[in-house]
Scaffold this motif. Structure first.
Motif, PDB file in Angstrom:
ATOM      1  N   ALA A  84      50.437  45.464  43.840  1.00  0.00           N
ATOM      2  CA  ALA A  84      51.776  45.904  43.420  1.00  0.00           C
ATOM      3  C   ALA A  84      52.819  45.660  44.500  1.00  0.00           C
ATOM      4  CB  ALA A  84      51.741  47.385  43.046  1.00  0.00           C
ATOM      5  N   HIS A  85      52.377  45.585  45.775  1.00  0.00           N
ATOM      6  CA  HIS A  85      53.311  45.402  46.883  1.00  0.00           C
ATOM      7  C   HIS A  85      52.732  44.408  47.892  1.00  0.00           C
ATOM      8  CE1 HIS A  85      55.896  48.743  45.639  1.00  0.00           C
ATOM      9  NE2 HIS A  85      54.791  49.422  45.370  1.00  0.00           N
ATOM     10  N   PRO A  86      52.684  43.131  47.532  1.00  0.00           N
ATOM     11  CA  PRO A  86      52.108  42.137  48.446  1.00  0.00           C
ATOM     12  C   PRO A  86      52.842  42.043  49.778  1.00  0.00           C
ATOM     13  CG  PRO A  86      53.247  41.072  46.606  1.00  0.00           C
ATOM     14  CD  PRO A  86      53.139  42.519  46.267  1.00  0.00           C
ATOM     15  N   GLU A  87      54.104  42.458  49.797  1.00  0.00           N
ATOM     16  CA  GLU A  87      54.857  42.425  51.054  1.00  0.00           C
ATOM     17  C   GLU A  87      54.256  43.379  52.089  1.00  0.00           C
ATOM     18  OE1 GLU A  87      56.612  45.790  48.679  1.00  0.00           O
ATOM     19  OE2 GLU A  87      55.908  43.738  48.256  1.00  0.00           O
ATOM     20  N   ARG A  88      53.570  44.426  51.635  1.00  0.00           N
ATOM     21  CA  ARG A  88      52.935  45.351  52.572  1.00  0.00           C
ATOM     22  C   ARG A  88      51.738  44.688  53.251  1.00  0.00           C
ATOM     23  NH1 ARG A  88      53.007  50.926  48.891  1.00  0.00           N
ATOM     24  NH2 ARG A  88      55.292  51.052  48.690  1.00  0.00           N
ATOM     25  N   THR A  89      51.004  43.888  52.499  1.00  0.00           N
ATOM     26  CA  THR A  89      49.891  43.141  53.104  1.00  0.00           C
ATOM     27  C   THR A  89      50.423  42.179  54.148  1.00  0.00           C
ATOM     28  OG1 THR A  89      48.585  43.311  51.071  1.00  0.00           O
ATOM     29  CG2 THR A  89      47.973  41.591  52.628  1.00  0.00           C
ATOM     30  N   LYS A  90      51.506  41.504  53.838  1.00  0.00           N
ATOM     31  CA  LYS A  90      52.097  40.577  54.806  1.00  0.00           C
ATOM     32  C   LYS A  90      52.544  41.326  56.055  1.00  0.00           C
ATOM     33  CE  LYS A  90      55.709  37.073  55.392  1.00  0.00           C
ATOM     34  NZ  LYS A  90      56.137  37.583  56.702  1.00  0.00           N
ATOM     35  N   GLU A 111      40.472  50.909  55.941  1.00  0.00           N
ATOM     36  CA  GLU A 111      41.536  49.933  55.697  1.00  0.00           C
ATOM     37  C   GLU A 111      41.635  49.545  54.229  1.00  0.00           C
ATOM     38  OE1 GLU A 111      44.445  49.082  57.135  1.00  0.00           O
ATOM     39  OE2 GLU A 111      43.375  48.187  58.847  1.00  0.00           O
ATOM     40  N   LYS A 112      42.878  49.308  53.801  1.00  0.00           N
ATOM     41  CA  LYS A 112      43.167  48.709  52.508  1.00  0.00           C
ATOM     42  C   LYS A 112      44.166  47.576  52.735  1.00  0.00           C
ATOM     43  CE  LYS A 112      43.863  51.266  48.885  1.00  0.00           C
ATOM     44  NZ  LYS A 112      42.775  50.689  48.019  1.00  0.00           N
ATOM     45  N   THR A 113      43.725  46.337  52.486  1.00  0.00           N
ATOM     46  CA  THR A 113      44.626  45.201  52.638  1.00  0.00           C
ATOM     47  C   THR A 113      45.005  44.591  51.286  1.00  0.00           C
ATOM     48  OG1 THR A 113      42.866  43.530  52.863  1.00  0.00           O
ATOM     49  CG2 THR A 113      43.573  44.647  54.870  1.00  0.00           C
ATOM     50  N   PHE A 114      44.362  45.050  50.219  1.00  0.00           N
ATOM     51  CA  PHE A 114      44.659  44.535  48.883  1.00  0.00           C
ATOM     52  C   PHE A 114      45.679  45.454  48.221  1.00  0.00           C
ATOM     53  CE2 PHE A 114      43.526  44.322  44.243  1.00  0.00           C
ATOM     54  CZ  PHE A 114      44.016  43.040  44.036  1.00  0.00           C
TER      55      PHE A 114
END
Length: 416
Positions: free
Chosen positions: A125-131, A119-122
């Motif tokens: 560049a694209h914080p919307e992907r984490t959300k 997993e990668k949650t950080f």
């Protein structure tokens, strides 16, 4: 019944690694688990389970495991034509993968099956992907159902449901559960902070933990508020990482060198349950999973030497101590305060540092718990070693259904 063992386990360090890819992490834990099992290659592997939640936000869905393993197959490191089953179950993803590998061997489908959690949650560049990754852990089709549930829970707990910026919605749901527990059972903010400080102090001795600094109870309480009564220190951080475990049959293990056999650990029980919109005073799904696991293993909560539990917030450790039978309902805060859950106590919990300090890369978390317990049962945990540990329990939940997780795993490991 077939005896099933974990013959190899491995976890990467957890942290924020923007320059490391999913394939990089997969390679590390695969080679690490082979080395841990004392194997020169993975030629005997007959099945693979690949756990991940967020690759789809980066454009890769459907065949995540196949994609990440392809370079290893091409290089002759991973065997060709091995079926790869992709699984996703919120924060319980890696435990679901391991449950699948366990069933492969238990059923006789193969003598050797491997489980991955990557997993990668950080994603700065694209914080919307984490959300988007975290939004997938709650019902997106009928949000009015959980909005009404949380509104009512807010009234009952004395803490209104008020999501805010800078945190996931899950922190608000945990905060409401903590508030209800405090109102109902007398649990205190200081007891929650004690659980948090205990885990941060334990992670100092875990070289793979995301955070490796000690904290006092007062420092935890003085940290930045997230959602009362939770402060930042009490909440699991965003991060990346991977873990894996290699599962084998007793017959396969018997053919291995003595050094390999000596480090194998038996899976005494593996159980799964599903969540529902429960009443606030109704036990959670982990209680049922634990009861089933104890029965399958032929043990009681008092037989467990140590545990890793899903402390997405430090309140969760208090709550899960009750659900797992380590204390009576409502006594989790007092259990922490007594010192029973520390190294040297009657039931040490989260000596890895727990999710709040070891880290919580969603799809890898469950297998990282297993790696910690494997170290403990092998007597290889160094300064955090539980003396004479023989029975260990891992509890891992993922997603939310009201105040339940959507999925829960309880696994009991035994060193024969």
């Amino acid at each position: 019944m077939t005896d099933v063992y974990i013959v190899g386990s491995y976890s990467s360090a957890f942290g924020k690694f923007p320059d490391r890819s999913f394939k990089d992490l997969t390679r590390e834990v695969y080679l690490g688990v082979l080395a841990d099992a004392g194997l020169a290659n993975g030629n005997d592997i007959g099945m693979a389970w690949f756990g991940n939640c967020g690759m789809w936000t980066d454009g890769q869905g459907s065949i995540r495991g196949q994609v990440c393993l392809t370079p290893l197959v091409r290089e002759g490191l991973f065997p060709e034509r091995v079926p790869v089953i992709n699984v996703e179950g919120g924060c319980a993803t890696a435990s679901i993968a391991l449950h699948g590998a366990w069933k492969d061997v238990l059923s006789g489908q193969t003598d050797l099956s491997i489980a991955f959690g990557v997993e990668k949650t950080f994603n700065p560049a694209h914080p919307e992907r984490t959300k988007a990754l975290f939004d997938g852990g709650i019902d997106q089709y009928d949000p009015e159902e959980w909005l009404a549930y949380y509104a009512a829970a807010g009234e009952a707990s004395g803490k209104p449901f008020e999501p805010g910026p800078g945190r996931t919605i899950f922190m608000d749901t945990y905060a409401m559960q903590a508030a209800w527990h405090m109102r109902t059972h007398g649990t205190t903010e200081r007891q929650i902070a004690m659980a948090c400080a205990k885990n941060h102090n334990a992670s100092v001795h875990n070289p793979k933990a995301q955070y490796r600094f000690p904290l006092t109870v007062d420092e935890v309480l003085a940290d930045r508020p997230v959602s009362w009564p939770l402060t930042r220190s009490m909440c699991a951080p965003i991060g990346d990482g991977a873990a894996a475990a290699l599962v084998c049959s007793g017959a396969w293990l018997a053919r291995q060198p003595a050094a390999v056999r000596a480090r194998a650990v038996r899976i005494a029980a593996s159980t799964m349950t599903a969540g529902k919109y429960r009443q606030l005073d109704e036990p959670g799904l982990s209680q049922l999973a634990a009861e089933r696991a104890y029965k399958a293993a032929g043990v009681t909560p008092q037989d467990i030497d140590l545990a890793e539990v899903h402390d997405a917030t430090s309140f969760c450790e208090i709550y899960q101590s009750e659900m797992l039978g380590f204390c009576a309902i409502g006594e989790g805060g007092r259990l922490v305060e007594s010192g029973a859950t520390t190294l040297g106590g009657s039931i040490p919990i989260n000596l890895s540092g727990g999710l709040v300090s070891k880290g919580h890369p969603v799809g890898a978390t469950g297998l990282s718990m297993i790696d910690e317990l494997m170290l403990q049962l092998r007597g290889e945990a160094g300064p955090r070693q539980v003396s004479g540990a023989r029975l260990a329990l891992a509890e891992n939940g993922g997603g939310v259904m009201g105040f339940d997780e959507a999925a829960c795993s309880v696994m009991i490991l035994q060193k024969d």
